[in-house]
Design an enzyme around this catalytic site. Structure first.
Site, PDB file in Angstrom:
ATOM      1  N   LYS A  32       0.813  -1.211   0.000  1.00  0.00           N
ATOM      2  CA  LYS A  32       0.000   0.000   0.000  1.00  0.00           C
ATOM      3  C   LYS A  32       0.854   1.271   0.000  1.00  0.00           C
ATOM      4  O   LYS A  32       0.680   2.157  -0.844  1.00  0.00           O
ATOM      5  CB  LYS A  32      -0.881  -0.047   1.245  1.00  0.00           C
ATOM      6  CG  LYS A  32      -1.654   1.190   1.523  1.00  0.00           C
ATOM      7  CD  LYS A  32      -2.285   1.053   2.901  1.00  0.00           C
ATOM      8  CE  LYS A  32      -1.215   0.970   3.969  1.00  0.00           C
ATOM      9  NZ  LYS A  32      -1.297   1.990   4.988  1.00  0.00           N
ATOM     10  N   THR A  33       1.771   1.340   0.934  1.00  0.00           N
ATOM     11  CA  THR A  33       2.593   2.547   1.032  1.00  0.00           C
ATOM     12  C   THR A  33       3.437   2.719  -0.216  1.00  0.00           C
ATOM     13  O   THR A  33       3.640   3.829  -0.697  1.00  0.00           O
ATOM     14  CB  THR A  33       3.503   2.468   2.270  1.00  0.00           C
ATOM     15  OG1 THR A  33       2.708   2.097   3.387  1.00  0.00           O
ATOM     16  CG2 THR A  33       4.148   3.809   2.539  1.00  0.00           C
ATOM     17  N   ASP A 216      -4.159   8.177   2.724  1.00  0.00           N
ATOM     18  CA  ASP A 216      -3.703   6.893   3.247  1.00  0.00           C
ATOM     19  C   ASP A 216      -4.686   6.441   4.334  1.00  0.00           C
ATOM     20  O   ASP A 216      -5.321   7.276   4.960  1.00  0.00           O
ATOM     21  CB  ASP A 216      -2.306   7.105   3.850  1.00  0.00           C
ATOM     22  CG  ASP A 216      -1.646   5.799   4.210  1.00  0.00           C
ATOM     23  OD1 ASP A 216      -2.094   4.754   3.710  1.00  0.00           O
ATOM     24  OD2 ASP A 216      -0.675   5.829   4.984  1.00  0.00           O
ATOM     25  N   GLU A 217      -4.809   5.143   4.561  1.00  0.00           N
ATOM     26  CA  GLU A 217      -5.683   4.621   5.622  1.00  0.00           C
ATOM     27  C   GLU A 217      -7.064   5.272   5.556  1.00  0.00           C
ATOM     28  O   GLU A 217      -7.605   5.729   6.565  1.00  0.00           O
ATOM     29  CB  GLU A 217      -5.073   4.882   7.003  1.00  0.00           C
ATOM     30  CG  GLU A 217      -3.647   4.420   7.175  1.00  0.00           C
ATOM     31  CD  GLU A 217      -3.541   2.937   7.507  1.00  0.00           C
ATOM     32  OE1 GLU A 217      -4.535   2.213   7.300  1.00  0.00           O
ATOM     33  OE2 GLU A 217      -2.460   2.512   7.939  1.00  0.00           O
ATOM     34  N   GLN A 247      -9.136  -3.369   8.057  1.00  0.00           N
ATOM     35  CA  GLN A 247      -8.220  -2.832   9.069  1.00  0.00           C
ATOM     36  C   GLN A 247      -8.761  -1.563   9.711  1.00  0.00           C
ATOM     37  O   GLN A 247      -8.010  -0.759  10.257  1.00  0.00           O
ATOM     38  CB  GLN A 247      -6.848  -2.552   8.453  1.00  0.00           C
ATOM     39  CG  GLN A 247      -6.127  -3.821   8.022  1.00  0.00           C
ATOM     40  CD  GLN A 247      -4.696  -3.546   7.612  1.00  0.00           C
ATOM     41  OE1 GLN A 247      -3.871  -3.152   8.410  1.00  0.00           O
ATOM     42  NE2 GLN A 247      -4.402  -3.755   6.340  1.00  0.00           N
ATOM     43  N   ARG A 597       0.576  -8.765  11.111  1.00  0.00           N
ATOM     44  CA  ARG A 597       1.867  -8.090  11.349  1.00  0.00           C
ATOM     45  C   ARG A 597       3.030  -9.056  11.177  1.00  0.00           C
ATOM     46  O   ARG A 597       4.177  -8.642  11.050  1.00  0.00           O
ATOM     47  CB  ARG A 597       1.956  -7.480  12.757  1.00  0.00           C
ATOM     48  CG  ARG A 597       0.960  -6.392  13.099  1.00  0.00           C
ATOM     49  CD  ARG A 597       0.879  -5.330  12.076  1.00  0.00           C
ATOM     50  NE  ARG A 597      -0.221  -5.564  11.156  1.00  0.00           N
ATOM     51  CZ  ARG A 597      -0.357  -4.961   9.994  1.00  0.00           C
ATOM     52  NH1 ARG A 597       0.536  -4.090   9.594  1.00  0.00           N
ATOM     53  NH2 ARG A 597      -1.381  -5.225   9.198  1.00  0.00           N
TER      54      ARG A 597
END
Length: 734
Positions: A32-33, A216-217, A247, A597
């Site tokens: 994503k980033t 983002d997010e 998330q 994670r």
DNA sequence: ATAGACATTCTTTTT
DNA sequence: GAATGTCTAT
């Protein structure tokens, strides 16, 4: 072009979309980033956009920094014109630039959550409001919720008296903040939104400037943030939103996953791209995550897959107590580091901060270096807040929160009585506390006047370079002197020195060097920095240390090895969440975040017995463990006590019954403290997990009577708490 | 007015 | 258990 090298097809598609609105559903570990930053770099390097035309919003400071760092590596140019930051940071920036239009003083201060609470408490006191009926915390929560819904007091609909009164208090709070020239977190957003909405030239300016708005997010945005984005994109700018509904873990404070659906509809998003290939975790870990999240009914739908192999099974460990849980983890960590794993690649995740203590204790005793995130942050320490309060008074003497904090710290004989008089004078005249000082007579008045003189002297020094100004404040205020004389003051003194360093570092990085006429610009910027970035800044940064944090703060991070601790009903999922609408779903998403994670190895640990809030509780293993297919799990300790049941239990000592409902709280049975894990001959004991034909799995939490009359109390989790007679109920130890 | 003892409350996550 | 608030002795 080498920028695009190594991107998979959906990633490449996302990065190179034409300048239109787009929604990228990016699963955990799907890059994503990378997509977000590469998109920006691609827009700029292909000449489609200049840095000034880009607005990139993130949720955390960490993410913003990360993005900027990656961009500077990709683009050999000055990125200063680019707006990259958190919602709060960017709103702050905007309000500073247009403080007059936003009806704020030039040096307005930012209240953090604690400051806000203090302000509300002060307000309630001055209005003689019963804080039993209007708990300050609840009121803060109420006010923030209204602001996050974009509602000023006049717009709030109140039907019952209680809410009507709270709206009144909300209005009074607003008035108070305006008088003091301070804004809370939610106000930053609302003010900025209103500025754009009401001021057409300013709105047009930003609408025309930001051709590309990247978020983002996105699943974590609240209503107000979404509307803010809509306003900014209203001039034809392209909104590029990246998020993962699975998330979304901040609904509890107003985040609206529904924003994703609304965005798709309202902007007629044609470009919906799913990133489902996971590059982070081994197959078993991913399968577990998918299996867990599948239990949530309302999802946009997405299934992660990987080309990596299945990897190791997920290890499950049942401990007797939280201390044994910690000891187990210590041993595993030792083994892992011996095998060559770096400590920084091992994370201990837990649901709530309180759980870190037992872990820290064990790690400390074992001499394993560790680092706790999200504990007391640098700028939240008492001594730092005191020093900052003096600095705030230099910028703005009407800041009552700062004033109240240090008017008598270090003590200078200004007591409760005097302060009451001062508060009255301020109220009568409608001024700040500082402005009311001349109107207090007597001995108290003289002492107050001396304090006013101190502030005046401090303000004279405002033109000094920031680090020198901080030094000056520490000395003149008497803070240094105070902590020098305090027994345990050494660390606090060191922290104060560190504050001077922080100021110097801040100036070096983003100082307004050369800005003319803005005498206190650096000061204001530094104070905003302190409020917005409480400072993850901790000692031991470079050391190879084990990472301890809550699941929430782990979002966006990844580790080779992850321990998820305290996987117990009531703890994770948290008991409070079970009564909330959709609470369990959010807990499950939290679990999903936790599991994803891990890159290579995942441990799930739980304890039969745990000391919480000074009381012993017996909890069932978390349902989330059961939601993982058994084939993926490896139970490290054989489930004990199979053979023995049906025998008469030992005569347990009589205990008082617990309060009905909820989780039980009992002292542990004495027989245990000395020999954990040893079986009683009968197989039934407090803390024992049992199976009941009707109620299912439960934990014995209490017992009374003996022989034929023996009864036990069992916590069956979902099925509730039951007292059962052993002569009647069939309980099988598990 | 202040420090320290004592009691009480509230505990999920945080920009 | 911690952190805050209240009471008491100086």
């Amino acid at each position: 072009m080498n920028l695009l090298e190594g991107l998979n097809p959906p990633q490449l598609a996302a990065v190179t979309l034409p300048p239109q609105h787009a929604l990228i559903l990016a699963g955990a570990g799907s890059g994503k980033t990378r997509v977000l930053t590469t998109r920006i770099a691609w827009l700029i390097s292909t000449g489609q956009a200049s840095p000034q035309q880009i607005l990139a919003v993130t949720f955390t400071n960490k993410a913003a920094k990360e993005m900027l760092a990656r961009l500077s590596a990709m683009l050999p140019m000055n990125l200063r014109g680019m707006w990259i930051g958190t919602f709060h940071g960017l709103c702050n920036r905007m309000l500073r630039a247009h403080y007059r239009d936003a009806h704020l003083p030039q040096l307005f201060q930012i209240l953090d959550a604690a400051d806000q609470l203090a302000t509300v408490k002060r307000l309630l006191k001055s209005l003689n409001i019963d804080d039993e009926k209007y708990p300050p915390r609840e009121l803060c929560w109420f006010i923030n919720a209204q602001k996050e819904a974009g509602l000023r007091p006049v717009a709030v609909e109140a039907w019952d008296d209680w809410t009507k009164k709270r709206v009144e208090l909300y209005a009074a709070y607003e008035e108070q903040c305006q008088k003091e020239g301070v804004v809370d977190f939610a106000e930053l957003l609302l003010r900025s939104y209103e500025l754009l909405e009401r001021n057409e030239p300013i709105r047009r300016h930003y609408q025309e400037r930001f051709r590309h708005i990247l978020v983002d997010e996105f699943q974590d945005t609240n209503r107000l943030q979404y509307r803010w984005l809509k306003l900014l994109a209203g001039g034809g700018g392209a909104l590029f939103c990246v998020g993962d509904d699975d998330q979304s873990i901040y609904a509890f404070r107003g985040a609206e996953v529904g924003n994703m659906r609304d965005f798709e509809r309202e902007f007629q998003v044609k470009n919906l791209i799913r990133l489902e290939q996971n590059y982070r975790s081994h197959g078993n870990i991913l399968d577990a995550a998918n299996a867990i999240i599948k239990n949530n009914p309302t999802r946009l739908g997405k299934n992660l897959w990987t080309e990596a192999g299945a990897g190791e099974p997920i290890r499950v460990f049942e401990a007797y107590s939280e201390n044994e849980e910690a000891r187990f983890i210590v041993e595993e960590v030792k083994a892992l580091t011996n095998e060559g794993h770096a400590r920084r690649e091992i994370a201990l995740l837990y649901r709530s901060n309180a759980q870190s203590r037992a872990l820290e204790h064990a790690l400390f005793n074992a001499g394993i270096p560790y680092r706790v995130y999200g504990g007391l942050r640098f700028f939240e320490r008492a001594e730092i807040k005191h020093a900052l309060a003096y600095l705030r008074l230099i910028a703005n003497a009407d800041d009552d929160t700062a004033f109240s904090r240090v008017v008598n710290f270090p003590t200078r004989g200004i007591g409760a009585r005097t302060l009451e008089q001062l508060a009255d004078a301020a109220k009568v005249r409608g001024t700040s506390l500082h402005a009311a000082i001349p109107h207090v007579a007597g001995a108290g008045g003289a002492k107050l006047a001396a304090f006013a003189e101190l502030i005046r002297k401090l303000r004279e020094a405002a033109a000094l370079p920031l680090p020198e100004l901080v030094e000056h404040v520490l000395d003149l205020s008497g803070l240094r002197e105070h902590y020098r004389n305090e027994k345990e003051g050494q660390e606090r003194l060191a922290n104060l020195d560190e504050l001077v360093n922080a100021a110097a570092a801040f100036i070096a990085e983003e100082g307004t060097a050369g800005a003319e006429g803005e005498l206190s610009a650096d000061l204001a910027a530094f104070l905003a920095h302190a409020a917005l970035e409480a400072g993850e800044h901790q000692a031991g940064e470079g050391e190879d240390a084990l990472q301890l944090m809550t699941v929430h703060s782990a979002k966006g991070l990844e580790f080779d090895v992850v321990f998820i601790c305290g996987l117990e009903e009531g703890l994770f999922p948290h008991e409070n969440s079970l009564v909330e609408e959709k609470g369990l779903e959010e807990e499950r998403r939290l679990m999903y975040v936790a599991v994803t994670r891990a890159r290579r190895r995942l441990y799930l640990t739980h304890a039969q017995m745990r000391l919480l809030h000074g009381q012993t509780r017996y909890n069932l293993p978390s349902r989330f463990i059961d939601e993982i297919p058994a084939g993926l799990l490896k139970f490290l300790n054989a489930r004990q006590g199979k053979a023995m049941f049906g025998a008469v239990p030992p005569a347990p000592t009589l205990r008082n019954k617990s309060a009905p409902g909820g989780t039980s709280r009992f002292p542990p049975a004495p027989s245990f403290s000395s020999a954990p894990r040893r079986q009683e001959s009968c197989g039934l004991r407090i803390g024992q997990t049992v199976m009941h034909a009707k109620f299912g799995l439960g934990v014995i939490v209490n017992a009374e009577g003996a022989g034929q009359d023996a009864r036990v109390q069992v916590n069956f989790g979902n099925a509730g708490m039951k007292w059962l007679a052993l002569s009647v109920a069939k309980l099988e130890p598990v």
